[in-house]
Design a protein around this motif. Structure first.
Motif, PDB file in Angstrom:
ATOM      1  N   LYS A  95      46.119  48.756  47.566  1.00 31.85           N
ATOM      2  CA  LYS A  95      46.202  47.742  48.620  1.00 31.85           C
ATOM      3  C   LYS A  95      47.671  47.508  49.021  1.00 31.85           C
ATOM      4  CE  LYS A  95      44.132  44.492  51.081  1.00 31.85           C
ATOM      5  NZ  LYS A  95      43.395  44.914  52.271  1.00 31.85           N
ATOM      6  N   ALA A 151      55.104  38.938  50.864  1.00 30.53           N
ATOM      7  CA  ALA A 151      55.179  38.041  49.701  1.00 30.53           C
ATOM      8  C   ALA A 151      54.108  38.424  48.693  1.00 30.53           C
ATOM      9  CB  ALA A 151      55.014  36.587  50.139  1.00 30.53           C
ATOM     10  N   VAL A 152      52.919  38.797  49.195  1.00 30.62           N
ATOM     11  CA  VAL A 152      51.847  39.239  48.299  1.00 30.62           C
ATOM     12  C   VAL A 152      52.260  40.521  47.586  1.00 30.62           C
ATOM     13  CG1 VAL A 152      49.496  40.139  48.229  1.00 30.62           C
ATOM     14  CG2 VAL A 152      50.005  38.113  49.587  1.00 30.62           C
ATOM     15  N   ALA A 195      51.627  33.193  47.463  1.00 30.49           N
ATOM     16  CA  ALA A 195      51.048  34.533  47.366  1.00 30.49           C
ATOM     17  C   ALA A 195      50.418  34.729  45.997  1.00 30.49           C
ATOM     18  CB  ALA A 195      52.127  35.589  47.617  1.00 30.49           C
ATOM     19  N   GLY A 196      51.080  34.209  44.962  1.00 32.71           N
ATOM     20  CA  GLY A 196      50.527  34.347  43.625  1.00 32.71           C
ATOM     21  C   GLY A 196      49.254  33.545  43.454  1.00 32.71           C
ATOM     22  N   LEU A 214      44.648  39.845  46.028  1.00 33.50           N
ATOM     23  CA  LEU A 214      44.321  41.203  45.571  1.00 33.50           C
ATOM     24  C   LEU A 214      43.705  41.210  44.189  1.00 33.50           C
ATOM     25  CD1 LEU A 214      47.489  43.148  46.718  1.00 33.50           C
ATOM     26  CD2 LEU A 214      45.435  42.573  47.978  1.00 33.50           C
ATOM     27  N   THR A 215      43.873  40.154  43.413  1.00 34.61           N
ATOM     28  CA  THR A 215      43.370  40.183  42.044  1.00 34.61           C
ATOM     29  C   THR A 215      41.858  40.012  42.008  1.00 34.61           C
ATOM     30  OG1 THR A 215      44.085  37.907  41.991  1.00 34.61           O
ATOM     31  CG2 THR A 215      45.396  39.490  40.738  1.00 34.61           C
ATOM     32  N   MET A 267      49.451  47.840  52.611  1.00 32.38           N
ATOM     33  CA  MET A 267      50.159  46.721  53.236  1.00 32.38           C
ATOM     34  C   MET A 267      51.548  47.107  53.700  1.00 32.38           C
ATOM     35  SD  MET A 267      49.201  43.486  50.882  1.00 32.38           S
ATOM     36  CE  MET A 267      48.349  42.105  51.575  1.00 32.38           C
ATOM     37  N   MET A 307      56.179  42.244  40.920  1.00 31.35           N
ATOM     38  CA  MET A 307      56.748  41.488  39.807  1.00 31.35           C
ATOM     39  C   MET A 307      56.571  40.005  40.106  1.00 31.35           C
ATOM     40  SD  MET A 307      60.387  42.086  37.926  1.00 31.35           S
ATOM     41  CE  MET A 307      61.434  40.821  38.623  1.00 31.35           C
ATOM     42  N   ARG A 331      43.737  49.523  41.851  1.00 32.47           N
ATOM     43  CA  ARG A 331      43.161  49.033  43.105  1.00 32.47           C
ATOM     44  C   ARG A 331      44.189  48.182  43.856  1.00 32.47           C
ATOM     45  NH1 ARG A 331      38.477  47.264  41.092  1.00 32.47           N
ATOM     46  NH2 ARG A 331      39.351  45.200  40.799  1.00 32.47           N
ATOM     47  N   ARG A 332      44.903  47.337  43.096  1.00 34.66           N
ATOM     48  CA  ARG A 332      45.902  46.481  43.734  1.00 34.66           C
ATOM     49  C   ARG A 332      47.055  47.316  44.302  1.00 34.66           C
ATOM     50  NH1 ARG A 332      47.995  43.197  39.611  1.00 34.66           N
ATOM     51  NH2 ARG A 332      46.636  44.057  38.023  1.00 34.66           N
ATOM     52  N   LEU A 358      56.802  30.679  49.295  1.00 35.48           N
ATOM     53  CA  LEU A 358      55.955  31.736  49.859  1.00 35.48           C
ATOM     54  C   LEU A 358      55.416  32.629  48.749  1.00 35.48           C
ATOM     55  CD1 LEU A 358      55.229  32.592  52.807  1.00 35.48           C
ATOM     56  CD2 LEU A 358      56.974  34.354  52.579  1.00 35.48           C
ATOM     57  N   MET A 359      56.295  32.977  47.814  1.00 38.07           N
ATOM     58  CA  MET A 359      55.863  33.860  46.723  1.00 38.07           C
ATOM     59  C   MET A 359      54.902  33.140  45.791  1.00 38.07           C
ATOM     60  SD  MET A 359      58.926  36.423  45.753  1.00 38.07           S
ATOM     61  CE  MET A 359      57.905  37.146  44.504  1.00 38.07           C
ATOM     62  N   HIS A 409      50.212  34.475  34.181  1.00 41.27           N
ATOM     63  CA  HIS A 409      50.035  35.133  35.456  1.00 41.27           C
ATOM     64  C   HIS A 409      49.568  36.553  35.191  1.00 41.27           C
ATOM     65  CE1 HIS A 409      50.930  33.838  39.467  1.00 41.27           C
ATOM     66  NE2 HIS A 409      51.315  35.049  39.802  1.00 41.27           N
ATOM     67  N   THR A 410      49.017  37.193  36.220  1.00 42.14           N
ATOM     68  CA  THR A 410      48.731  38.621  36.068  1.00 42.14           C
ATOM     69  C   THR A 410      50.043  39.368  35.918  1.00 42.14           C
ATOM     70  OG1 THR A 410      48.744  38.693  38.449  1.00 42.14           O
ATOM     71  CG2 THR A 410      46.584  38.693  37.362  1.00 42.14           C
ATOM     72  N   ALA A 443      55.340  41.536  46.947  1.00 41.22           N
ATOM     73  CA  ALA A 443      56.364  41.192  45.956  1.00 41.22           C
ATOM     74  C   ALA A 443      55.737  40.551  44.728  1.00 41.22           C
ATOM     75  CB  ALA A 443      57.387  40.245  46.576  1.00 41.22           C
ATOM     76  N   ASP A 444      54.757  39.697  44.964  1.00 44.63           N
ATOM     77  CA  ASP A 444      54.097  39.020  43.851  1.00 44.63           C
ATOM     78  C   ASP A 444      53.326  40.028  42.992  1.00 44.63           C
ATOM     79  OD1 ASP A 444      53.114  36.515  42.533  1.00 44.63           O
ATOM     80  OD2 ASP A 444      51.210  37.410  43.147  1.00 44.63           O
ATOM     81  N   GLN A 445      52.761  41.037  43.631  1.00 44.37           N
ATOM     82  CA  GLN A 445      52.028  42.051  42.869  1.00 44.37           C
ATOM     83  C   GLN A 445      52.974  42.927  42.048  1.00 44.37           C
ATOM     84  OE1 GLN A 445      48.814  42.539  42.331  1.00 44.37           O
ATOM     85  NE2 GLN A 445      48.449  40.650  43.457  1.00 44.37           N
ATOM     86  N   HIS A 485      37.846  42.094  48.853  1.00 47.08           N
ATOM     87  CA  HIS A 485      38.000  43.267  49.728  1.00 47.08           C
ATOM     88  C   HIS A 485      37.049  44.398  49.367  1.00 47.08           C
ATOM     89  CE1 HIS A 485      40.877  45.700  47.025  1.00 47.08           C
ATOM     90  NE2 HIS A 485      40.282  44.796  46.320  1.00 47.08           N
TER      91      HIS A 485
END
Lengths: 174, 336
Positions: B202, B218-219, A162-163, A168-169, B206, B225, B198-199, A158-159, B251-252, B221-223, A174
């Motif tokens: 968001k 999950a998004v 999401a990545g 959002l990046t 959320m 770390m 900006r992230r 799931l993570m 990754h970002t 959490a990913d943002q 949006h």
């Protein structure tokens, strides 16, 4: 330290022979001459000295590089972790043997080394094995409630999704 | 050993001594050969055999916990650096060589050389501890602690995680900081920070949304770390090099990295059990290293000649054992 012992032992030894008469010696007796020899294991001065240690050092560095190799892209079995694990454990055991045999001088020791190391090693193996039924297999059967709260491979997926979604990046979404 | 043999002999001889006393000559003594090693070394080996079982229990528990877990974090998920671990292995191997050389020099009555090798061992051991401390600091920075109130690691992106993020964002100090960040004009910030801001906005929406979906969290959490993605299928050298070198693995970087004051809870599946075992194993090992360093410091006050060779040998035996444990810890913790 050992010299001191030798002198002390020698003193008590001669004292004993004076008061109690003749002594029958069974097996190896610590004569002042060979006491030094037996206390540090046979061949203490004959096992090559510094050169041998440097050879072991080079071997240890080489083996460390080998196990580090599994982490780099040159390792051909990146998709099969078990190959790497088995390889690393083999490398670690080899390194451990080198350290124990040469740095800890066990290679040159008398047979007492087996008395101390083999039972301890067996105990160590049993100790780990006895954890398997209760701890190692704890997730074979879990209650629904526990399954709800524990991390599962689906959470990792799931993570990762999401990545990858870049939700959002990417500023245009949006 | 010799004293023990003497005692045995006199104990055996007592009845004979009484019966043969009137004849004018002493009894016949029978000596039992002792173990062919000094008492200090015997005790050290007995101690080491208990240490074998001590660390076997710890390592065994780690292996069993790790392979029994449904999820275990990859070394990159918990910010472990393999090159640093390999470097520390190298440092300990070097220190094992220097202590062996100190012993050889002491036996050859080269006291100055022995002392220099002893100092080298002390320095290498301290370097190992320093690197270990640096690694621990990196873990703490990412909120990875072995105990619960300080640890900011969550097992999965569930509702508990969402509410923890919301609680952190709702702290009074955090509200002030966030307001300050929101009020900063865009011209004063770098593009990266603008994007991160900006992230973050968001993410705040959320977690505040009562209709949030599991995927939303999950998004989040990913943002906060991201878990570095391992390109296991792509064996191209360039791809792996970025994974090895880059902090986020191409990754970002997470919001916690861009805003270090944020300290939001992060999700590492399997991370709490990993932290417990990692800190327990490396912590006990580090304690052993510290004890070794204390012993070496004490030894430096002596003249390291043949008279002290036994002491150096015993300290060396202990030190090699500490090295031995690390030989197994390094691949198990960093490479598995």
């Amino acid at each position: 330290m050992s010299d001191h012992d030798a002198v002390e032992a020698n003193a008590s030894h001669s004292h004993a022979s004076e008061t109690h008469g003749p002594i029958t010696r069974v097996g190896e007796m610590p004569e002042p001459g060979n006491h030094e020899h037996s206390s540090h294991g046979p061949g203490q001065h004959s096992h090559g000295g510094v050169g041998k240690y440097l050879l072991v050092f080079v071997a240890l560095c080489f083996l460390t590089t080998m196990s580090f190799l599994t982490f780099t892209s040159y390792w051909p079995w990146r998709n099969e972790p078990h190959v790497g694990w088995a390889f690393m454990m083999a490398v670690s055991c080899t390194k451990a043997m080198l350290v124990v045999l040469f740095f800890m001088h066990v290679f040159w020791e008398a047979n007492w080394k087996y008395v101390l190391t083999i039972p301890a090693a067996m105990m160590a193996i049993f100790l780990a094995l006895m954890l398997v039924p209760d701890i190692g297999l704890r997730n074979r059967m879990v209650s629904q409630e526990r399954a709800l709260y524990m991390a599962r491979p689906s959470d990792v997926r799931l993570m990762e999704q999401a990545g990858e979604s870049q939700l959002l990046t990417n500023p245009t979404t949006h | 050993m010799t004293n023990m043999s003497t005692m045995n002999a006199s104990a055996i001889s007592m009845p004979q001594h009484q019966s043969h006393d009137h004849h004018g000559h002493g009894p016949v003594l029978q000596y039992q050969p002792g173990l062919p090693l000094t008492r200090g070394k015997l005790i050290m080996w007995l101690f080491l055999s208990t240490e074998i079982m001590f660390f076997a229990a710890l390592l065994g528990a780690y292996v069993v916990l790790r392979f029994g877990a449904s999820v275990w974090p990859k070394p990159h998920h918990v910010h472990l650096s393999e090159p640093i671990g390999a470097f520390n292995t190298f440092v300990l191997i070097c220190s094992s060589v220097t202590i062996v050389l100190a012993l050889e020099m002491a036996r050859a009555n080269k006291t100055t050389a022995a002392k220099l090798w002893m100092v080298a061992t002390l320095l290498l051991g301290s370097l190992f501890l320093g690197v270990k401390g640096y690694e621990y600091a990196a873990k703490f920075e990412h909120g990875i602690y072995p105990w619960s109130p300080r640890s900011r690691v969550f097992e999965k992106p569930d509702l508990y995680y969402g509410s923890a993020v919301r609680a952190r964002l709702g702290e009074p100090a955090m509200i002030d900081r966030l307001k300050e960040l929101d009020d900063t004009p865009e011209s004063q910030l770098t593009p990266d920070v603008v994007s991160a801001r900006r992230r973050l906005a968001k993410v705040r929406q959320m977690v505040a949304n009562p209709d949030q979906q599991p995927f939303d969290l999950a998004v989040v959490a990913d943002q906060v770390m991201p878990l570095p993605v391992e390109h296991a299928t792509a064996v191209s050298h360039d791809a792996t090099e970025t994974t090895v070198g880059g902090h986020g693995g191409g990754h970002t970087s997470g919001l916690n990295d861009t805003f270090p004051w944020l300290k939001l809870p992060a999700v590492i599946p399997g991370g709490t059990m990993w932290a417990s075992t990692y800190f327990l194993l490396t912590g006990f090992h580090a304690v052993h290293v510290m004890v070794g360093l204390i012993v070496f410091t004490i030894l430096l006050f002596y003249k390291l000649g043949p008279k002290r060779a036994g002491m150096i040998e015993n300290a060396g035996l202990y030190w090699h054992f500490v090295d031995l444990v690390w030989i197994f810890l390094f691949p198990l913790l960093y490479l598995f």
